[in-house]
Design a protein around this motif. Structure first.
Motif, PDB file in Angstrom:
ATOM      1  N   ASP A   1     -15.013  13.060 -73.961  1.00 54.01           N
ATOM      2  CA  ASP A   1     -14.064  12.233 -73.117  1.00 54.01           C
ATOM      3  C   ASP A   1     -14.687  11.669 -71.837  1.00 54.01           C
ATOM      4  OD1 ASP A   1     -14.449  14.658 -71.934  1.00 54.01           O
ATOM      5  OD2 ASP A   1     -12.412  14.852 -71.416  1.00 54.01           O
TER       6      ASP A   1
ATOM      7  N   VAL B   1     -15.403   9.063 -69.131  1.00 50.37           N
ATOM      8  CA  VAL B   1     -14.733   7.804 -69.003  1.00 50.37           C
ATOM      9  C   VAL B   1     -15.351   7.132 -67.805  1.00 50.37           C
ATOM     10  CG1 VAL B   1     -12.322   8.450 -69.619  1.00 50.37           C
ATOM     11  CG2 VAL B   1     -12.949   9.137 -67.667  1.00 50.37           C
TER      12      VAL B   1
ATOM     13  N   TYR C   1     -22.303  11.716 -66.216  1.00 48.04           N
ATOM     14  CA  TYR C   1     -21.043  11.211 -66.932  1.00 48.04           C
ATOM     15  C   TYR C   1     -20.091  12.019 -66.306  1.00 48.04           C
ATOM     16  CZ  TYR C   1     -23.822   9.010 -70.441  1.00 48.04           C
ATOM     17  OH  TYR C   1     -24.974   8.306 -70.837  1.00 48.04           O
TER      18      TYR C   1
ATOM     19  N   TYR D   1     -12.825  12.786 -68.830  1.00 47.71           N
ATOM     20  CA  TYR D   1     -11.103  12.579 -68.580  1.00 47.71           C
ATOM     21  C   TYR D   1     -10.595  13.784 -68.088  1.00 47.71           C
ATOM     22  CZ  TYR D   1      -6.452  11.464 -69.553  1.00 47.71           C
ATOM     23  OH  TYR D   1      -4.951  11.389 -69.479  1.00 47.71           O
TER      24      TYR D   1
ATOM     25  N   ALA E   1      -9.811   4.227 -65.136  1.00 51.89           N
ATOM     26  CA  ALA E   1      -9.630   5.129 -66.439  1.00 51.89           C
ATOM     27  C   ALA E   1      -8.247   5.834 -66.438  1.00 51.89           C
ATOM     28  CB  ALA E   1     -10.789   6.189 -66.503  1.00 51.89           C
TER      29      ALA E   1
ATOM     30  N   ILE F   1      -8.244   9.677 -76.967  1.00 50.87           N
ATOM     31  CA  ILE F   1      -9.614   9.539 -76.161  1.00 50.87           C
ATOM     32  C   ILE F   1     -10.465   8.373 -76.686  1.00 50.87           C
ATOM     33  CG2 ILE F   1     -11.570  10.781 -75.380  1.00 50.87           C
ATOM     34  CD1 ILE F   1      -9.481  11.514 -73.706  1.00 50.87           C
TER      35      ILE F   1
ATOM     36  N   ARG G   1     -11.690   5.388 -74.540  1.00 51.34           N
ATOM     37  CA  ARG G   1     -13.108   5.053 -74.113  1.00 51.34           C
ATOM     38  C   ARG G   1     -13.563   3.756 -74.704  1.00 51.34           C
ATOM     39  NH1 ARG G   1     -17.455   8.061 -73.858  1.00 51.34           N
ATOM     40  NH2 ARG G   1     -18.088   7.380 -75.835  1.00 51.34           N
ATOM     41  N   GLN G   2     -13.020   3.389 -75.734  1.00 53.75           N
ATOM     42  CA  GLN G   2     -13.351   2.240 -76.495  1.00 53.75           C
ATOM     43  C   GLN G   2     -12.867   0.887 -75.347  1.00 53.75           C
ATOM     44  OE1 GLN G   2     -15.427   2.844 -78.684  1.00 53.75           O
ATOM     45  NE2 GLN G   2     -15.771   0.798 -78.624  1.00 53.75           N
TER      46      GLN G   2
ATOM     47  N   ILE H   1     -20.189   4.052 -70.942  1.00 54.32           N
ATOM     48  CA  ILE H   1     -20.114   5.355 -71.097  1.00 54.32           C
ATOM     49  C   ILE H   1     -20.538   5.850 -72.556  1.00 54.32           C
ATOM     50  CG2 ILE H   1     -18.374   5.970 -69.459  1.00 54.32           C
ATOM     51  CD1 ILE H   1     -16.074   5.017 -71.353  1.00 54.32           C
TER      52      ILE H   1
END
Ligand SMILES: Cc1cc2nc3c(=O)[nH]c(=O)nc-3n(C[C@H](O)[C@H](O)[C@H](O)COP(=O)(O)OP(=O)(O)OC[C@H]3O[C@@H](n4cnc5c(N)ncnc54)[C@H](O)[C@@H]3O)c2cc1C
Length: 431
Positions: free
Chosen positions: A325, A327, A354, A357, A397, A417, A421-422, A431
């Protein structure tokens, strides 16, 4: 302590899908992300402009968008930088992607982007409480120029930096394991020979860009006379000849405590004048300088840290653990300033880290998201995430996630999620 009870009727002046509390780097980007994604969005800010520490605290530069020249914090924050650049209000320093900027251009550009996105602004409004039951928020209470007023909110983004809403809702907080990072009042010097000053650009990866000769000179002076506690010093150009911002004053203060915050403001204003006098003596670039202005508020590096669904640790961070996850990313080193002296502990990263979320959401709280510097990361990881580019990316995000949830009225814990993310990747986030 004596306590009084006060009851009052408060008008509800608006209903929103998303209410963002705080218009700092996390908040104002979150508001744009939410509004652009179709949510009816309000942003509540105690000052009359956006930017938080970047404008009210005069914190420059915006750190850092790239790692070895590769953009990691893309999307709306980067669009903002490019927009400031086109009007001469920002300068991107390579290879770090540090951004020196003109704080007035920042305020205007942010304001335009917010209004263009359709965000309803509530400036000069201080959030003083909220209505909530069983971890579910319904209203934000604010003190306004017209008296107390409330906003009805389906989802709330706490971007107050200090986690004001989290505090009102009794969100669990982490216990401190080290001294809180110091507060600093940044000030602007005029009539500086900026060409002579030289080192005010962050142009090398893996190097701390404080001004070493001035640091040494001040340390020597401290052997024989009274020199205020200082950090760095760091100098940053605001893109106008003769002016430089100075990040040097520092003191220990819990800036979420009003007595500490008042004492810090008073002490550091005195120290800013003393340091200006010392700069004039130790470096010819400052020979004829004067203190043009201090930041409207003393800068806060750290206060509370919430306990969210995941507490991001320094170890995960330094090993660039890739979360399902994830973000946002941060390329800034772990940067811990000593509360009681000049020292600074810096750990440079092997690659950008990273941020999941789950570090922005809290178990048992279904419509609250916290992208600000008080998010759920330990003191080590927080000491990198807290800088502006990753915080803006987290805001982005959070705003998108809240807007996605409004469509089906779902808990922020159930956001899809992969779609989140996409979408962020399609906006340019690495990411
Ligand atoms: C001295 C210093 C040096 C720094 N150096 C750098 C650097 O070189 N590079 C870098 O990128 N970062 C730096 N930082 C860190 C960075 O500025 C902050 O961590 C970052 O701004 C945090 O963003 P935020 O949105 O979480 O909080 P903030 O910037 O604190 O914004 C919070 C916003 O919420 C508003 N607010 C708070 N409470 C309320 C309320 N109750 N009601 C309404 N509004 C409210 C505030 O007015 C503010 O606008 C530095 C910070 C300090 C203090």
């Amino acid at each position: 302590m004596k306590k009084i009870i006060q009851t009052r009727e408060i008008p509800v002046i608006g209903r929103y899908d998303v209410v963002v509390c705080g218009g700092g780097p996390a908040g104002w980007i979150a508001a744009i992300a939410a509004a652009r994604s179709g949510a009816k969005t309000a942003m509540v800010e105690q000052f009359g402009f956006a930017g938080g520490m970047a404008t009210a605290g005069l914190v420059l530069p915006i750190s850092v968008f790239t790692y070895n020249d590769k953009l990691v914090c893309g999307g709306i924050p980067w669009e903002f930088v490019r927009r400031m650049e086109t009007v001469g209000g920002a300068q991107v320093e390579k290879p770090l992607g540090n951004v020196a900027h003109d704080p007035e251009v920042y305020k205007l550009t942010a304001q335009r982007m917010l209004l263009e996105a359709g965000v309803e602004l509530h400036y000069h409004c201080t959030v003083t409480g909220c209505c909530h039951k069983n971890g579910h928020l319904t209203h934000i209470i604010m003190d306004t120029r017209s008296g107390p007023q409330a906003l009805c909110a389906m989802y709330v983004i706490d971007a107050t930096g200090d986690g004001a809403i989290c505090n009102y809702m009794n969100v669990p907080m982490q216990k401190k394991t080290m001294d809180m990072q110091p507060a600093s009042l940044i000030f602007c010097l005029g009539n500086v020979d900026t060409d002579k000053l030289g080192v005010d650009h962050h142009n090398k990866q893996g190097v701390n860009m404080h001004h070493e000769p001035i640091q040494k000179a001040l340390q020597e002076l401290a052997q024989t006379e009274d020199v205020p506690q200082f950090g760095g010093p760091w100098f940053c150009h605001i893109l106008h000849d003769g002016f430089t911002l100075v990040n040097a004053t520092r003191t220990f203060a819990n800036m979420a405590d009003h007595a500490d915050a008042t004492a810090a403001e008073c002490k550091l204003r005195e120290d800013a004048y003393k340091l200006t006098e010392l700069f004039r003596r130790v470096d010819p670039a400052f020979k004829n300088c004067y203190l043009a202005y201090t930041a409207p508020i003393c800068g806060t590096r750290e206060t509370r840290h919430i306990i969210g669904s995941h507490i991001l640790t320094g170890e995960e961070y330094l090993n660039q653990v890739h979360f399902e996850d994830a973000v946002a990313r941060s390329a800034h080193p772990i940067d811990i300033h000593s509360a009681y002296d000049t020292r600074q502990r810096i750990t440079f990263l092997k690659d950008a880290a990273y941020i999941p979320y789950r570090s922005m959401i809290v178990p048992g709280f279904d419509n609250l998201i916290v992208p600000s510097r008080c998010l759920s990361a330990d003191e080590t990881a927080s000491a990198s995430i807290r800088v502006q580019a990753p915080i803006m990316c987290l805001g982005q995000a959070a705003g998108l996630a809240a807007a996605m949830c409004t469509k089906d009225h779902i808990s922020i814990h159930d956001v899809d999620i992969p779609t989140l993310r996409q979408t962020l990747i399609s906006w340019g986030v690495d990411i």
